[in-house]
Motif scaffolding. Structure first.
Motif, PDB file in Angstrom:
ATOM      1  N   PHE A 179       0.833  -1.201   0.000  1.00 31.14           N
ATOM      2  CA  PHE A 179       0.000   0.000   0.000  1.00 31.14           C
ATOM      3  C   PHE A 179       0.868   1.251   0.000  1.00 31.14           C
ATOM      4  O   PHE A 179       1.914   1.291   0.645  1.00 31.14           O
ATOM      5  CB  PHE A 179      -0.916   0.039   1.238  1.00 31.14           C
ATOM      6  CG  PHE A 179      -2.135  -0.821   1.130  1.00 31.14           C
ATOM      7  CD1 PHE A 179      -3.389  -0.262   1.047  1.00 31.14           C
ATOM      8  CD2 PHE A 179      -2.038  -2.216   1.116  1.00 31.14           C
ATOM      9  CE1 PHE A 179      -4.526  -1.051   0.952  1.00 31.14           C
ATOM     10  CE2 PHE A 179      -3.159  -3.017   1.023  1.00 31.14           C
ATOM     11  CZ  PHE A 179      -4.418  -2.435   0.938  1.00 31.14           C
ATOM     12  N   GLU A 180       0.420   2.279  -0.719  1.00 33.03           N
ATOM     13  CA  GLU A 180       1.036   3.606  -0.657  1.00 33.03           C
ATOM     14  C   GLU A 180       0.570   4.249   0.645  1.00 33.03           C
ATOM     15  O   GLU A 180      -0.578   4.063   1.065  1.00 33.03           O
ATOM     16  CB  GLU A 180       0.581   4.465  -1.840  1.00 33.03           C
ATOM     17  CG  GLU A 180       1.028   3.933  -3.194  1.00 33.03           C
ATOM     18  CD  GLU A 180       2.500   4.153  -3.442  1.00 33.03           C
ATOM     19  OE1 GLU A 180       3.029   5.202  -3.036  1.00 33.03           O
ATOM     20  OE2 GLU A 180       3.117   3.270  -4.059  1.00 33.03           O
ATOM     21  N   TYR A 181       1.435   5.052   1.265  1.00 34.71           N
ATOM     22  CA  TYR A 181       1.161   5.603   2.595  1.00 34.71           C
ATOM     23  C   TYR A 181       0.990   7.119   2.546  1.00 34.71           C
ATOM     24  O   TYR A 181       1.799   7.817   1.940  1.00 34.71           O
ATOM     25  CB  TYR A 181       2.323   5.243   3.520  1.00 34.71           C
ATOM     26  CG  TYR A 181       2.266   5.799   4.917  1.00 34.71           C
ATOM     27  CD1 TYR A 181       1.244   5.434   5.792  1.00 34.71           C
ATOM     28  CD2 TYR A 181       3.249   6.661   5.381  1.00 34.71           C
ATOM     29  CE1 TYR A 181       1.211   5.914   7.088  1.00 34.71           C
ATOM     30  CE2 TYR A 181       3.226   7.142   6.682  1.00 34.71           C
ATOM     31  CZ  TYR A 181       2.206   6.768   7.533  1.00 34.71           C
ATOM     32  OH  TYR A 181       2.173   7.247   8.817  1.00 34.71           O
ATOM     33  N   ILE A 182      -0.072   7.587   3.196  1.00 28.82           N
ATOM     34  CA  ILE A 182      -0.284   9.019   3.383  1.00 28.82           C
ATOM     35  C   ILE A 182      -0.502   9.248   4.874  1.00 28.82           C
ATOM     36  O   ILE A 182      -1.408   8.656   5.473  1.00 28.82           O
ATOM     37  CB  ILE A 182      -1.509   9.542   2.599  1.00 28.82           C
ATOM     38  CG1 ILE A 182      -1.334   9.311   1.097  1.00 28.82           C
ATOM     39  CG2 ILE A 182      -1.734  11.028   2.900  1.00 28.82           C
ATOM     40  CD1 ILE A 182      -2.594   9.617   0.273  1.00 28.82           C
ATOM     41  N   ASN A 183       0.329  10.101   5.473  1.00 30.26           N
ATOM     42  CA  ASN A 183       0.218  10.429   6.886  1.00 30.26           C
ATOM     43  C   ASN A 183      -0.372  11.836   6.991  1.00 30.26           C
ATOM     44  O   ASN A 183       0.273  12.807   6.609  1.00 30.26           O
ATOM     45  CB  ASN A 183       1.590  10.355   7.555  1.00 30.26           C
ATOM     46  CG  ASN A 183       1.519  10.628   9.041  1.00 30.26           C
ATOM     47  OD1 ASN A 183       0.864  11.552   9.487  1.00 30.26           O
ATOM     48  ND2 ASN A 183       2.236   9.813   9.803  1.00 30.26           N
ATOM     49  N   VAL A 184      -1.581  11.942   7.503  1.00 33.23           N
ATOM     50  CA  VAL A 184      -2.262  13.228   7.584  1.00 33.23           C
ATOM     51  C   VAL A 184      -1.560  14.163   8.572  1.00 33.23           C
ATOM     52  O   VAL A 184      -1.570  15.378   8.379  1.00 33.23           O
ATOM     53  CB  VAL A 184      -3.767  13.036   7.896  1.00 33.23           C
ATOM     54  CG1 VAL A 184      -4.461  14.360   8.159  1.00 33.23           C
ATOM     55  CG2 VAL A 184      -4.441  12.315   6.744  1.00 33.23           C
ATOM     56  N   ASP A 185      -0.908  13.618   9.608  1.00 27.84           N
ATOM     57  CA  ASP A 185      -0.110  14.473  10.510  1.00 27.84           C
ATOM     58  C   ASP A 185       0.991  15.183   9.731  1.00 27.84           C
ATOM     59  O   ASP A 185       1.250  16.364   9.951  1.00 27.84           O
ATOM     60  CB  ASP A 185       0.523  13.658  11.640  1.00 27.84           C
ATOM     61  CG  ASP A 185      -0.400  13.482  12.833  1.00 27.84           C
ATOM     62  OD1 ASP A 185      -1.475  14.123  12.872  1.00 27.84           O
ATOM     63  OD2 ASP A 185      -0.038  12.709  13.732  1.00 27.84           O
ATOM     64  N   GLN A 186       1.658  14.440   8.838  1.00 30.75           N
ATOM     65  CA  GLN A 186       2.706  15.062   8.025  1.00 30.75           C
ATOM     66  C   GLN A 186       2.124  16.128   7.114  1.00 30.75           C
ATOM     67  O   GLN A 186       2.736  17.178   6.912  1.00 30.75           O
ATOM     68  CB  GLN A 186       3.453  14.003   7.215  1.00 30.75           C
ATOM     69  CG  GLN A 186       4.310  13.099   8.079  1.00 30.75           C
ATOM     70  CD  GLN A 186       4.901  11.927   7.307  1.00 30.75           C
ATOM     71  OE1 GLN A 186       4.590  11.698   6.138  1.00 30.75           O
ATOM     72  NE2 GLN A 186       5.764  11.175   7.980  1.00 30.75           N
ATOM     73  N   LEU A 187       0.928  15.889   6.582  1.00 33.04           N
ATOM     74  CA  LEU A 187       0.258  16.914   5.785  1.00 33.04           C
ATOM     75  C   LEU A 187      -0.039  18.130   6.657  1.00 33.04           C
ATOM     76  O   LEU A 187       0.045  19.269   6.199  1.00 33.04           O
ATOM     77  CB  LEU A 187      -1.028  16.378   5.162  1.00 33.04           C
ATOM     78  CG  LEU A 187      -0.890  15.202   4.191  1.00 33.04           C
ATOM     79  CD1 LEU A 187      -2.257  14.807   3.651  1.00 33.04           C
ATOM     80  CD2 LEU A 187       0.077  15.514   3.069  1.00 33.04           C
ATOM     81  N   GLY A 188      -0.363  17.881   7.915  1.00 32.95           N
ATOM     82  CA  GLY A 188      -0.606  18.968   8.867  1.00 32.95           C
ATOM     83  C   GLY A 188       0.633  19.800   9.105  1.00 32.95           C
ATOM     84  O   GLY A 188       0.564  21.032   9.197  1.00 32.95           O
ATOM     85  N   HIS A 189       1.798  19.149   9.185  1.00 34.17           N
ATOM     86  CA  HIS A 189       3.067  19.883   9.345  1.00 34.17           C
ATOM     87  C   HIS A 189       3.313  20.762   8.126  1.00 34.17           C
ATOM     88  O   HIS A 189       3.726  21.925   8.262  1.00 34.17           O
ATOM     89  CB  HIS A 189       4.236  18.914   9.553  1.00 34.17           C
ATOM     90  CG  HIS A 189       4.196  18.183  10.855  1.00 34.17           C
ATOM     91  ND1 HIS A 189       4.379  18.794  12.071  1.00 34.17           N
ATOM     92  CD2 HIS A 189       3.971  16.876  11.127  1.00 34.17           C
ATOM     93  CE1 HIS A 189       4.274  17.899  13.040  1.00 34.17           C
ATOM     94  NE2 HIS A 189       4.031  16.724  12.490  1.00 34.17           N
ATOM     95  N   ARG A 190       3.072  20.203   6.950  1.00 32.59           N
ATOM     96  CA  ARG A 190       3.247  20.989   5.713  1.00 32.59           C
ATOM     97  C   ARG A 190       2.267  22.152   5.670  1.00 32.59           C
ATOM     98  O   ARG A 190       2.628  23.277   5.317  1.00 32.59           O
ATOM     99  CB  ARG A 190       3.083  20.098   4.478  1.00 32.59           C
ATOM    100  CG  ARG A 190       4.288  19.184   4.256  1.00 32.59           C
ATOM    101  CD  ARG A 190       4.118  18.206   3.109  1.00 32.59           C
ATOM    102  NE  ARG A 190       3.657  18.802   1.866  1.00 32.59           N
ATOM    103  CZ  ARG A 190       3.051  18.106   0.906  1.00 32.59           C
ATOM    104  NH1 ARG A 190       2.848  16.804   1.031  1.00 32.59           N
ATOM    105  NH2 ARG A 190       2.662  18.696  -0.207  1.00 32.59           N
ATOM    106  N   ALA A 191       1.020  21.889   6.048  1.00 35.17           N
ATOM    107  CA  ALA A 191      -0.002  22.943   6.046  1.00 35.17           C
ATOM    108  C   ALA A 191       0.354  24.036   7.052  1.00 35.17           C
ATOM    109  O   ALA A 191       0.154  25.223   6.781  1.00 35.17           O
ATOM    110  CB  ALA A 191      -1.371  22.344   6.374  1.00 35.17           C
ATOM    111  N   PHE A 192       0.919  23.637   8.177  1.00 38.86           N
ATOM    112  CA  PHE A 192       1.363  24.601   9.192  1.00 38.86           C
ATOM    113  C   PHE A 192       2.412  25.526   8.585  1.00 38.86           C
ATOM    114  O   PHE A 192       2.318  26.754   8.694  1.00 38.86           O
ATOM    115  CB  PHE A 192       1.927  23.836  10.398  1.00 38.86           C
ATOM    116  CG  PHE A 192       2.278  24.688  11.583  1.00 38.86           C
ATOM    117  CD1 PHE A 192       1.357  24.899  12.601  1.00 38.86           C
ATOM    118  CD2 PHE A 192       3.541  25.265  11.710  1.00 38.86           C
ATOM    119  CE1 PHE A 192       1.678  25.665  13.714  1.00 38.86           C
ATOM    120  CE2 PHE A 192       3.873  26.028  12.800  1.00 38.86           C
ATOM    121  CZ  PHE A 192       2.943  26.234  13.809  1.00 38.86           C
ATOM    122  N   GLU A 193       3.406  24.929   7.926  1.00 39.82           N
ATOM    123  CA  GLU A 193       4.483  25.715   7.305  1.00 39.82           C
ATOM    124  C   GLU A 193       3.944  26.638   6.209  1.00 39.82           C
ATOM    125  O   GLU A 193       4.436  27.749   6.040  1.00 39.82           O
ATOM    126  CB  GLU A 193       5.557  24.790   6.717  1.00 39.82           C
ATOM    127  CG  GLU A 193       6.330  23.989   7.750  1.00 39.82           C
ATOM    128  CD  GLU A 193       7.072  24.846   8.747  1.00 39.82           C
ATOM    129  OE1 GLU A 193       7.686  25.865   8.337  1.00 39.82           O
ATOM    130  OE2 GLU A 193       7.033  24.521   9.949  1.00 39.82           O
TER     131      GLU A 193
END
Length: 178
Positions: A25-39
């Protein structure tokens, strides 16, 4: 197939996600997306909270639910846009999305949702040394809306026990679908 893994902090969502990654499976971590969105929203965050230090923001928002809602109103739309882009880039692939706040974000693209749950005692033990006890209690309070949905997997013992439960889910829901 898109599988969403949800649950409170320190329940084992990453371990469950990794189980599916190990099966292609390909992995998407929404927390990591949150870090990017924060930046991506630093200027608005600075104007709103007077700082952009993540540790300071965490103490502010986990002690005041209204401030958490304000932060979420800033970063959640960006997170959802980033998720949409990730999903489009991985179309026609099996995907596992790790998203503690799946329901709060309104993520509704999942073919299967797995909620990982643990006793509060185990959660606190896993977080010892990372956060002080007061902050852990505040985080858990703020996660009270993370309710079990889909398949519920209890993770209170060993990794081997968790893996055994996941093997059953995999053979029943994924292999039978192919």
């Amino acid at each position: 197939m898109i599988i969403c893994i949800t649950g409170k902090i320190a329940t084992g969502k990453s371990t469950v996600s990794q189980f599916f990654v190990n099966r292609g499976f390909e992995y998407i971590n929404v927390d990591q997306l949150g870090h990017r969105a924060f930046e991506m929203n630093l200027e608005q965050i600075r104007k709103t909270f007077g700082t952009t230090k993540r540790s300071e923001i965490a103490h502010i928002v986990f002690k005041d639910v209204e401030k958490l809602k304000i932060l979420e109103s800033i970063v959640h739309p960006t997170m959802m846009e980033l998720l949409k882009e990730e999903l489009e880039s991985k179309s026609n692939k099996n995907i596992v999305i790790e998203a503690a706040i799946k329901r709060r974000l309104g993520i509704n693209c999942c073919d299967l949702t797995i909620t990982v749950v643990s006793d509060e005692k185990n959660i606190k033990e896993r977080l010892k040394g990372r956060y002080d006890e007061e902050l852990i209690d505040k985080i858990l309070q703020r996660q009270s809306d993370i309710e079990p949905e889909g398949i519920i997997v209890t993770n209170n013992s060993s990794t081997e026990d968790l893996t055994s439960k996941l093997e059953e889910i995999y053979s029943h829901y994924i292999l039978k679908k192919d």
